[in-house]
Design a protein around this motif. Sequence first.
Motif, PDB file in Angstrom:
ATOM      1  N   TYR A  61      -0.037   9.659  -8.541  1.00 12.55           N
ATOM      2  CA  TYR A  61      -0.699   8.362  -8.365  1.00 12.55           C
ATOM      3  C   TYR A  61      -1.566   8.025  -9.585  1.00 12.55           C
ATOM      4  O   TYR A  61      -1.574   6.887 -10.047  1.00 12.55           O
ATOM      5  CB  TYR A  61      -1.561   8.364  -7.097  1.00 12.55           C
ATOM      6  CG  TYR A  61      -0.809   8.202  -5.792  1.00 12.55           C
ATOM      7  CD1 TYR A  61       0.580   8.297  -5.712  1.00 12.55           C
ATOM      8  CD2 TYR A  61      -1.503   7.968  -4.618  1.00 12.55           C
ATOM      9  CE1 TYR A  61       1.245   8.148  -4.500  1.00 12.55           C
ATOM     10  CE2 TYR A  61      -0.834   7.815  -3.397  1.00 12.55           C
ATOM     11  CZ  TYR A  61       0.526   7.907  -3.347  1.00 12.55           C
ATOM     12  OH  TYR A  61       1.183   7.749  -2.151  1.00 12.55           O
ATOM     13  N   GLN A  62      -2.281   9.031 -10.109  1.00 11.95           N
ATOM     14  CA  GLN A  62      -3.129   8.794 -11.283  1.00 11.95           C
ATOM     15  C   GLN A  62      -2.291   8.382 -12.495  1.00 11.95           C
ATOM     16  O   GLN A  62      -2.669   7.470 -13.235  1.00 11.95           O
ATOM     17  CB  GLN A  62      -3.936  10.042 -11.614  1.00 11.95           C
ATOM     18  CG  GLN A  62      -5.061  10.309 -10.660  1.00 11.95           C
ATOM     19  CD  GLN A  62      -5.734  11.659 -10.899  1.00 11.95           C
ATOM     20  OE1 GLN A  62      -5.161  12.562 -11.501  1.00 11.95           O
ATOM     21  NE2 GLN A  62      -6.955  11.793 -10.399  1.00 11.95           N
TER      22      GLN A  62
ATOM     23  N   GLN B 212      -1.672  13.304  -5.866  1.00 11.16           N
ATOM     24  CA  GLN B 212      -2.811  12.678  -6.533  1.00 11.16           C
ATOM     25  C   GLN B 212      -2.534  12.496  -8.021  1.00 11.16           C
ATOM     26  O   GLN B 212      -2.809  11.441  -8.589  1.00 11.16           O
ATOM     27  CB  GLN B 212      -4.090  13.513  -6.328  1.00 11.16           C
ATOM     28  CG  GLN B 212      -5.325  12.884  -6.910  1.00 11.16           C
ATOM     29  CD  GLN B 212      -5.658  11.557  -6.260  1.00 11.16           C
ATOM     30  OE1 GLN B 212      -5.573  11.405  -5.046  1.00 11.16           O
ATOM     31  NE2 GLN B 212      -6.016  10.574  -7.065  1.00 11.16           N
TER      32      GLN B 212
ATOM     33  N   THR C 237      -4.209   3.094  -2.446  1.00  9.28           N
ATOM     34  CA  THR C 237      -3.493   2.819  -3.685  1.00  9.28           C
ATOM     35  C   THR C 237      -2.388   1.818  -3.389  1.00  9.28           C
ATOM     36  O   THR C 237      -1.662   1.965  -2.403  1.00  9.28           O
ATOM     37  CB  THR C 237      -2.919   4.118  -4.277  1.00  9.28           C
ATOM     38  OG1 THR C 237      -3.994   5.050  -4.476  1.00  9.28           O
ATOM     39  CG2 THR C 237      -2.221   3.881  -5.602  1.00  9.28           C
TER      40      THR C 237
ATOM     41  N   THR D  59      -5.872   1.405  -7.582  1.00  9.58           N
ATOM     42  CA  THR D  59      -6.596   1.976  -6.458  1.00  9.58           C
ATOM     43  C   THR D  59      -7.801   1.120  -6.144  1.00  9.58           C
ATOM     44  O   THR D  59      -8.524   0.691  -7.048  1.00  9.58           O
ATOM     45  CB  THR D  59      -7.044   3.416  -6.781  1.00  9.58           C
ATOM     46  OG1 THR D  59      -5.889   4.201  -7.072  1.00  9.58           O
ATOM     47  CG2 THR D  59      -7.798   4.038  -5.616  1.00  9.58           C
ATOM     48  N   GLN D  60      -8.000   0.854  -4.852  1.00  7.68           N
ATOM     49  CA  GLN D  60      -9.207   0.181  -4.392  1.00  7.68           C
ATOM     50  C   GLN D  60      -9.985   1.205  -3.577  1.00  7.68           C
ATOM     51  O   GLN D  60      -9.502   1.679  -2.543  1.00  7.68           O
ATOM     52  CB  GLN D  60      -8.862  -1.044  -3.549  1.00  7.68           C
ATOM     53  CG  GLN D  60      -8.277  -2.173  -4.359  1.00  7.68           C
ATOM     54  CD  GLN D  60      -8.088  -3.427  -3.541  1.00  7.68           C
ATOM     55  OE1 GLN D  60      -7.797  -3.371  -2.359  1.00  7.68           O
ATOM     56  NE2 GLN D  60      -8.267  -4.569  -4.188  1.00  7.68           N
ATOM     57  N   ARG D  61     -11.129   1.550  -4.083  1.00 10.93           N
ATOM     58  CA  ARG D  61     -11.950   2.588  -3.464  1.00 10.93           C
ATOM     59  C   ARG D  61     -12.123   2.329  -1.967  1.00 10.93           C
ATOM     60  O   ARG D  61     -12.505   1.248  -1.536  1.00 10.93           O
ATOM     61  CB  ARG D  61     -13.300   2.652  -4.161  1.00 10.93           C
ATOM     62  CG  ARG D  61     -14.122   3.838  -3.758  1.00 10.93           C
ATOM     63  CD  ARG D  61     -15.369   3.904  -4.633  1.00 10.93           C
ATOM     64  NE  ARG D  61     -16.163   5.044  -4.286  1.00 10.93           N
ATOM     65  CZ  ARG D  61     -16.097   6.226  -4.883  1.00 10.93           C
ATOM     66  NH1 ARG D  61     -15.246   6.400  -5.868  1.00 10.93           N
ATOM     67  NH2 ARG D  61     -16.864   7.224  -4.517  1.00 10.93           N
ATOM     68  N   GLY D  62     -11.799   3.343  -1.195  1.00 12.61           N
ATOM     69  CA  GLY D  62     -11.950   3.263   0.248  1.00 12.61           C
ATOM     70  C   GLY D  62     -10.791   2.578   0.969  1.00 12.61           C
ATOM     71  O   GLY D  62     -10.710   2.617   2.186  1.00 12.61           O
TER      72      GLY D  62
ATOM     73  N   GLU E  59      -1.073   4.949 -12.124  1.00 11.19           N
ATOM     74  CA  GLU E  59      -2.174   4.013 -12.374  1.00 11.19           C
ATOM     75  C   GLU E  59      -2.405   3.848 -13.873  1.00 11.19           C
ATOM     76  O   GLU E  59      -2.666   2.742 -14.351  1.00 11.19           O
ATOM     77  CB  GLU E  59      -3.447   4.486 -11.676  1.00 11.19           C
ATOM     78  CG  GLU E  59      -4.535   3.453 -11.668  1.00 11.19           C
ATOM     79  CD  GLU E  59      -5.627   3.721 -10.641  1.00 11.19           C
ATOM     80  OE1 GLU E  59      -6.459   2.815 -10.459  1.00 11.19           O
ATOM     81  OE2 GLU E  59      -5.649   4.805 -10.035  1.00 11.19           O
TER      82      GLU E  59
ATOM     83  N   LYS F 209       0.849  -1.187   0.000  1.00 15.38           N
ATOM     84  CA  LYS F 209       0.000   0.000   0.000  1.00 15.38           C
ATOM     85  C   LYS F 209       0.889   1.242   0.000  1.00 15.38           C
ATOM     86  O   LYS F 209       1.847   1.339   0.770  1.00 15.38           O
ATOM     87  CB  LYS F 209      -0.907   0.014   1.224  1.00 15.38           C
ATOM     88  CG  LYS F 209      -1.871   1.168   1.237  1.00 15.38           C
ATOM     89  CD  LYS F 209      -2.816   1.101   2.415  1.00 15.38           C
ATOM     90  CE  LYS F 209      -3.773   2.294   2.341  1.00 15.38           C
ATOM     91  NZ  LYS F 209      -4.650   2.316   3.495  1.00 15.38           N
TER      92      LYS F 209
ATOM     93  N   SER G  69      -1.070   7.414   2.022  1.00 16.49           N
ATOM     94  CA  SER G  69      -2.216   8.196   1.568  1.00 16.49           C
ATOM     95  C   SER G  69      -1.715   9.469   0.906  1.00 16.49           C
ATOM     96  O   SER G  69      -0.586   9.920   1.158  1.00 16.49           O
ATOM     97  CB  SER G  69      -3.126   8.549   2.746  1.00 16.49           C
ATOM     98  OG  SER G  69      -2.497   9.520   3.570  1.00 16.49           O
TER      99      SER G  69
END
Length: 120
Positions: A53-54, A50, A70, A64-67, A57, A31, A34
Amino acid sequence: MDFNGNSPIYAQVMDLLKDKIISGDLNLGDKLPSVRDYSKELKVNPNTIQRAYQELERESLVFTQRGLGTFVTEDRELINTFKTDAINKLIETFIDDISRLGYEVEDILEILKTHLKEEK
C-alpha cells in the motif's frame, strides 16, 4: 494467490492491485480492503500488505485518509498512463519472445491477424 520466488511478495501484491485498478475491477475512489483483512485473504504478513500500500501510494495510485482507509486514486489520466505502460510491456515481451523463435515482423503481424480473426 500463488506467489512465486522471482520477486518480493509485496511487489507481487502491488502488481495484483495495479492489475485490478487498470482493468477496472477497482474503480476510481474505491476503498481497498484493510491491511488486516487483505493479509488474511492473501495469507501473508500484514507488514507485506502495508508495504504494498505504501509503495502504491508513492506511485500515486492510491491515497490514505487517516482513520478512513486507503483508496484508489481518482486521477483517471494517471490510471490510463499505467494502463498504457502495462500494455507496452506486454507487447514488448510478446515481440521479444516470438522473435526468439525466429519470426520476423511480417510473420508476427500475420499470426496476430489470424489469431484476432479466430477470436471474433
